[in-house]
Design a protein around this motif. Structure first.
Motif, PDB file in Angstrom:
ATOM      1  N   VAL A  31       0.020  -6.380   5.831  1.00 58.63           N
ATOM      2  CA  VAL A  31       1.112  -5.730   6.545  1.00 58.63           C
ATOM      3  C   VAL A  31       2.418  -6.422   6.183  1.00 58.63           C
ATOM      4  CG1 VAL A  31       2.127  -5.255   8.822  1.00 58.63           C
ATOM      5  CG2 VAL A  31      -0.346  -5.026   8.492  1.00 58.63           C
ATOM      6  N   ILE A  32       3.377  -5.645   5.719  1.00 60.08           N
ATOM      7  CA  ILE A  32       4.725  -6.160   5.470  1.00 60.08           C
ATOM      8  C   ILE A  32       5.576  -5.577   6.594  1.00 60.08           C
ATOM      9  CG2 ILE A  32       6.683  -6.230   3.875  1.00 60.08           C
ATOM     10  CD1 ILE A  32       4.553  -5.721   1.611  1.00 60.08           C
ATOM     11  N   TRP A  33       5.994  -6.456   7.512  1.00 58.51           N
ATOM     12  CA  TRP A  33       6.697  -6.031   8.731  1.00 58.51           C
ATOM     13  C   TRP A  33       8.183  -6.246   8.554  1.00 58.51           C
ATOM     14  CZ3 TRP A  33       4.135  -4.172  13.168  1.00 58.51           C
ATOM     15  CH2 TRP A  33       4.942  -3.973  14.297  1.00 58.51           C
ATOM     16  N   ILE A  34       8.955  -5.146   8.437  1.00 57.97           N
ATOM     17  CA  ILE A  34      10.395  -5.242   8.218  1.00 57.97           C
ATOM     18  C   ILE A  34      11.117  -5.017   9.544  1.00 57.97           C
ATOM     19  CG2 ILE A  34      12.377  -4.376   6.913  1.00 57.97           C
ATOM     20  CD1 ILE A  34      10.399  -3.406   4.766  1.00 57.97           C
TER      21      ILE A  34
ATOM     22  N   PHE B 170       0.088 -10.950   7.099  1.00 58.85           N
ATOM     23  CA  PHE B 170       1.227 -10.406   7.836  1.00 58.85           C
ATOM     24  C   PHE B 170       2.474 -11.070   7.288  1.00 58.85           C
ATOM     25  CE2 PHE B 170       4.346 -10.087  11.221  1.00 58.85           C
ATOM     26  CZ  PHE B 170       4.085  -8.875  11.840  1.00 58.85           C
ATOM     27  N   ILE B 171       3.319 -10.283   6.638  1.00 58.87           N
ATOM     28  CA  ILE B 171       4.531 -10.828   6.025  1.00 58.87           C
ATOM     29  C   ILE B 171       5.728 -10.227   6.757  1.00 58.87           C
ATOM     30  CG2 ILE B 171       5.864 -10.992   3.872  1.00 58.87           C
ATOM     31  CD1 ILE B 171       2.706 -10.088   2.851  1.00 58.87           C
ATOM     32  N   GLU B 172       6.473 -11.083   7.456  1.00 56.63           N
ATOM     33  CA  GLU B 172       7.623 -10.597   8.219  1.00 56.63           C
ATOM     34  C   GLU B 172       8.896 -10.692   7.392  1.00 56.63           C
ATOM     35  OE1 GLU B 172      10.002 -12.087  12.094  1.00 56.63           O
ATOM     36  OE2 GLU B 172       7.829 -11.964  12.370  1.00 56.63           O
ATOM     37  N   VAL B 173       9.640  -9.598   7.350  1.00 56.79           N
ATOM     38  CA  VAL B 173      10.895  -9.550   6.602  1.00 56.79           C
ATOM     39  C   VAL B 173      12.012  -9.200   7.583  1.00 56.79           C
ATOM     40  CG1 VAL B 173      12.162  -8.416   4.731  1.00 56.79           C
ATOM     41  CG2 VAL B 173       9.680  -8.750   4.530  1.00 56.79           C
ATOM     42  N   PHE B 174      13.011 -10.073   7.680  1.00 51.88           N
ATOM     43  CA  PHE B 174      14.137  -9.817   8.580  1.00 51.88           C
ATOM     44  C   PHE B 174      15.339  -9.360   7.769  1.00 51.88           C
ATOM     45  CE2 PHE B 174      17.992 -11.758  10.682  1.00 51.88           C
ATOM     46  CZ  PHE B 174      18.145 -10.748  11.618  1.00 51.88           C
ATOM     47  N   MET B 175      15.849  -8.172   8.054  1.00 58.14           N
ATOM     48  CA  MET B 175      17.024  -7.649   7.361  1.00 58.14           C
ATOM     49  C   MET B 175      18.256  -8.285   7.995  1.00 58.14           C
ATOM     50  SD  MET B 175      15.826  -5.520   5.106  1.00 58.14           S
ATOM     51  CE  MET B 175      17.264  -4.547   4.690  1.00 58.14           C
ATOM     52  N   ASP B 176      18.752  -9.341   7.379  1.00 56.88           N
ATOM     53  CA  ASP B 176      19.851 -10.122   7.950  1.00 56.88           C
ATOM     54  C   ASP B 176      21.200  -9.564   7.505  1.00 56.88           C
ATOM     55  OD1 ASP B 176      21.285 -12.034   9.226  1.00 56.88           O
ATOM     56  OD2 ASP B 176      20.697 -13.700   7.935  1.00 56.88           O
ATOM     57  N   LEU B 177      21.560  -8.436   8.069  1.00 57.86           N
ATOM     58  CA  LEU B 177      22.833  -7.805   7.732  1.00 57.86           C
ATOM     59  C   LEU B 177      23.802  -8.072   8.879  1.00 57.86           C
ATOM     60  CD1 LEU B 177      23.626  -5.848   5.300  1.00 57.86           C
ATOM     61  CD2 LEU B 177      23.600  -4.067   7.025  1.00 57.86           C
TER      62      LEU B 177
ATOM     63  N   ASP C 264       4.969 -11.465  17.109  1.00 56.88           N
ATOM     64  CA  ASP C 264       3.893 -12.456  17.001  1.00 56.88           C
ATOM     65  C   ASP C 264       2.553 -11.905  17.468  1.00 56.88           C
ATOM     66  OD1 ASP C 264       5.548 -14.276  15.827  1.00 56.88           O
ATOM     67  OD2 ASP C 264       5.814 -15.537  17.602  1.00 56.88           O
ATOM     68  N   ALA C 265       2.587 -11.009  18.453  1.00 56.60           N
ATOM     69  CA  ALA C 265       1.350 -10.367  18.923  1.00 56.60           C
ATOM     70  C   ALA C 265       0.766  -9.511  17.803  1.00 56.60           C
ATOM     71  CB  ALA C 265       1.622  -9.519  20.154  1.00 56.60           C
ATOM     72  N   CYS C 266       1.621  -8.863  17.014  1.00 49.71           N
ATOM     73  CA  CYS C 266       1.162  -8.062  15.868  1.00 49.71           C
ATOM     74  C   CYS C 266       0.637  -8.975  14.763  1.00 49.71           C
ATOM     75  CB  CYS C 266       2.298  -7.198  15.334  1.00 49.71           C
ATOM     76  SG  CYS C 266       2.845  -5.946  16.502  1.00 49.71           S
ATOM     77  N   ARG C 267       1.332 -10.084  14.531  1.00 54.70           N
ATOM     78  CA  ARG C 267       0.915 -11.063  13.525  1.00 54.70           C
ATOM     79  C   ARG C 267      -0.477 -11.607  13.855  1.00 54.70           C
ATOM     80  NH1 ARG C 267       3.735 -14.397  10.127  1.00 54.70           N
ATOM     81  NH2 ARG C 267       5.736 -13.831  11.026  1.00 54.70           N
ATOM     82  N   ALA C 268      -0.726 -11.832  15.156  1.00 55.54           N
ATOM     83  CA  ALA C 268      -1.998 -12.401  15.611  1.00 55.54           C
ATOM     84  C   ALA C 268      -3.186 -11.465  15.355  1.00 55.54           C
ATOM     85  CB  ALA C 268      -1.914 -12.756  17.084  1.00 55.54           C
ATOM     86  N   LEU C 269      -2.918 -10.185  15.111  1.00 54.54           N
ATOM     87  CA  LEU C 269      -3.988  -9.217  14.852  1.00 54.54           C
ATOM     88  C   LEU C 269      -4.574  -9.382  13.452  1.00 54.54           C
ATOM     89  CD1 LEU C 269      -2.291  -5.976  16.263  1.00 54.54           C
ATOM     90  CD2 LEU C 269      -4.143  -7.260  17.346  1.00 54.54           C
TER      91      LEU C 269
ATOM     92  N   LEU D  43      -5.127  -1.462  11.144  1.00 53.03           N
ATOM     93  CA  LEU D  43      -6.147  -0.539  10.628  1.00 53.03           C
ATOM     94  C   LEU D  43      -5.878  -0.202   9.156  1.00 53.03           C
ATOM     95  CD1 LEU D  43      -6.560   1.956  13.624  1.00 53.03           C
ATOM     96  CD2 LEU D  43      -8.046   0.044  13.022  1.00 53.03           C
ATOM     97  N   PHE D  44      -4.611   0.031   8.819  1.00 51.58           N
ATOM     98  CA  PHE D  44      -4.258   0.316   7.424  1.00 51.58           C
ATOM     99  C   PHE D  44      -4.610  -0.870   6.527  1.00 51.58           C
ATOM    100  CE2 PHE D  44      -1.648   3.935   8.842  1.00 51.58           C
ATOM    101  CZ  PHE D  44      -1.915   4.841   7.826  1.00 51.58           C
ATOM    102  N   ALA D  45      -4.275  -2.084   6.987  1.00 54.26           N
ATOM    103  CA  ALA D  45      -4.582  -3.293   6.209  1.00 54.26           C
ATOM    104  C   ALA D  45      -6.099  -3.440   6.048  1.00 54.26           C
ATOM    105  CB  ALA D  45      -3.987  -4.524   6.889  1.00 54.26           C
ATOM    106  N   ASP D  46      -6.837  -3.135   7.107  1.00 46.96           N
ATOM    107  CA  ASP D  46      -8.294  -3.205   7.060  1.00 46.96           C
ATOM    108  C   ASP D  46      -8.854  -2.175   6.071  1.00 46.96           C
ATOM    109  OD1 ASP D  46     -10.787  -4.327   8.059  1.00 46.96           O
ATOM    110  OD2 ASP D  46     -11.115  -2.361   8.976  1.00 46.96           O
ATOM    111  N   ALA D  47      -8.139  -1.053   5.930  1.00 47.13           N
ATOM    112  CA  ALA D  47      -8.545  -0.010   4.988  1.00 47.13           C
ATOM    113  C   ALA D  47      -8.241  -0.414   3.544  1.00 47.13           C
ATOM    114  CB  ALA D  47      -7.839   1.301   5.324  1.00 47.13           C
ATOM    115  N   GLY D  48      -7.533  -1.559   3.369  1.00 51.79           N
ATOM    116  CA  GLY D  48      -7.214  -2.042   2.027  1.00 51.79           C
ATOM    117  C   GLY D  48      -5.845  -1.616   1.540  1.00 51.79           C
ATOM    118  N   THR D  49      -5.067  -1.005   2.424  1.00 52.69           N
ATOM    119  CA  THR D  49      -3.739  -0.502   2.068  1.00 52.69           C
ATOM    120  C   THR D  49      -2.666  -1.566   2.319  1.00 52.69           C
ATOM    121  OG1 THR D  49      -4.415   1.752   2.616  1.00 52.69           O
ATOM    122  CG2 THR D  49      -2.055   1.319   2.650  1.00 52.69           C
ATOM    123  N   ILE D  50      -1.609  -1.529   1.504  1.00 54.06           N
ATOM    124  CA  ILE D  50      -0.439  -2.373   1.763  1.00 54.06           C
ATOM    125  C   ILE D  50       0.416  -1.563   2.726  1.00 54.06           C
ATOM    126  CG2 ILE D  50       1.620  -3.464   0.775  1.00 54.06           C
ATOM    127  CD1 ILE D  50      -0.039  -3.576  -1.916  1.00 54.06           C
ATOM    128  N   CYS D  51       0.413  -1.965   3.979  1.00 55.90           N
ATOM    129  CA  CYS D  51       1.108  -1.220   5.027  1.00 55.90           C
ATOM    130  C   CYS D  51       2.493  -1.812   5.256  1.00 55.90           C
ATOM    131  CB  CYS D  51       0.289  -1.264   6.314  1.00 55.90           C
ATOM    132  SG  CYS D  51       1.058  -0.339   7.637  1.00 55.90           S
TER     133      CYS D  51
END
Length: 193
Positions: free
Chosen positions: A53-56, A150-157, A139-144, A118-126
């Motif tokens: 999961v890439i979380w933006i 779980f890669i968190e990306v912060f758009m620092d604009l 963090d609750a999502c990261r813990a799953l 679920l997508f990550a479990d399916a083998g997909t880059i979500c």
């Protein structure tokens, strides 16, 4: 064929299985987890990639959706299977029953986290793209997911740039006092250089 195989499995000579453990989760009772013989490893082998999961995250107007789509397109061209979960798009279906009140925002993020898992479990880059201002919700999502999935990306604009773009008119509404649900825990430090 299949029918015979199924009947053979339930023949009286088969070993006695232990009774499955039933559990209560949330508002549901007597829930059973069913394991399938085809697991994450088999799916990843078939796709030739590891699910993650890439979380933006970032403010409204910071370019989250644009980056998510560009990343998905680039990975697709390189032969990778991706799926974008966009916060706004999900409010048209899965999360259409949720408002923008604090507890519904948390539930919105929780659901997206569960679907992303679920997508990550399916083998997909979500690639999940949503405002998600609270660290505890992210963090609750990261813990799953296991480490490094779980890669968190912060758009620092800078805020003024987001406000200048204001694609949904949210900043204008906030200034005129029409948006009451603020995020007092969220401090935005703008880099002026």
């Amino acid at each position: 064929g299949m029918e015979q195989h199924l009947q053979a499995g339930s023949a009286s000579g088969s070993p006695v299985r232990e009774k499955p453990v039933m559990s209560n989760i949330g508002k549901s009772t007597n829930i059973l987890w069913h394991d399938c013989p085809i697991g994450q490893t088999e799916r990843q082998k078939l796709l030739g990639q590891k699910g993650c999961v890439i979380w933006i995250t970032g403010l409204s107007g910071s370019g989250k959706s644009t980056v998510a789509c560009a990343l998905s397109r680039e990975l697709h061209y390189r032969g990778h299977h991706t799926y974008v979960l966009d916060g706004d798009n999900l409010r048209h279906g899965l999360n259409r029953d949720l408002s923008f009140k604090a507890e519904d925002r948390t539930e919105n993020i929780r659901r997206v986290g569960e679907v992303a898992k679920l997508f990550a479990d399916a083998g997909t880059i979500c690639i999940a793209s949503l405002i998600s201002p609270y660290r505890r919700d992210r963090d609750a999502c990261r813990a799953l997911l296991p480490d490094s999935r779980f890669i968190e990306v912060f758009m620092d604009l800078p805020l003024e740039l987001c406000e200048a773009r204001d694609p949904k008119g949210l900043y204008k509404l906030a200034r005129t006092g029409k948006i009451k649900e603020g995020s007092p825990e969220l401090m935005i430090h703008t880099n002026h250089q």
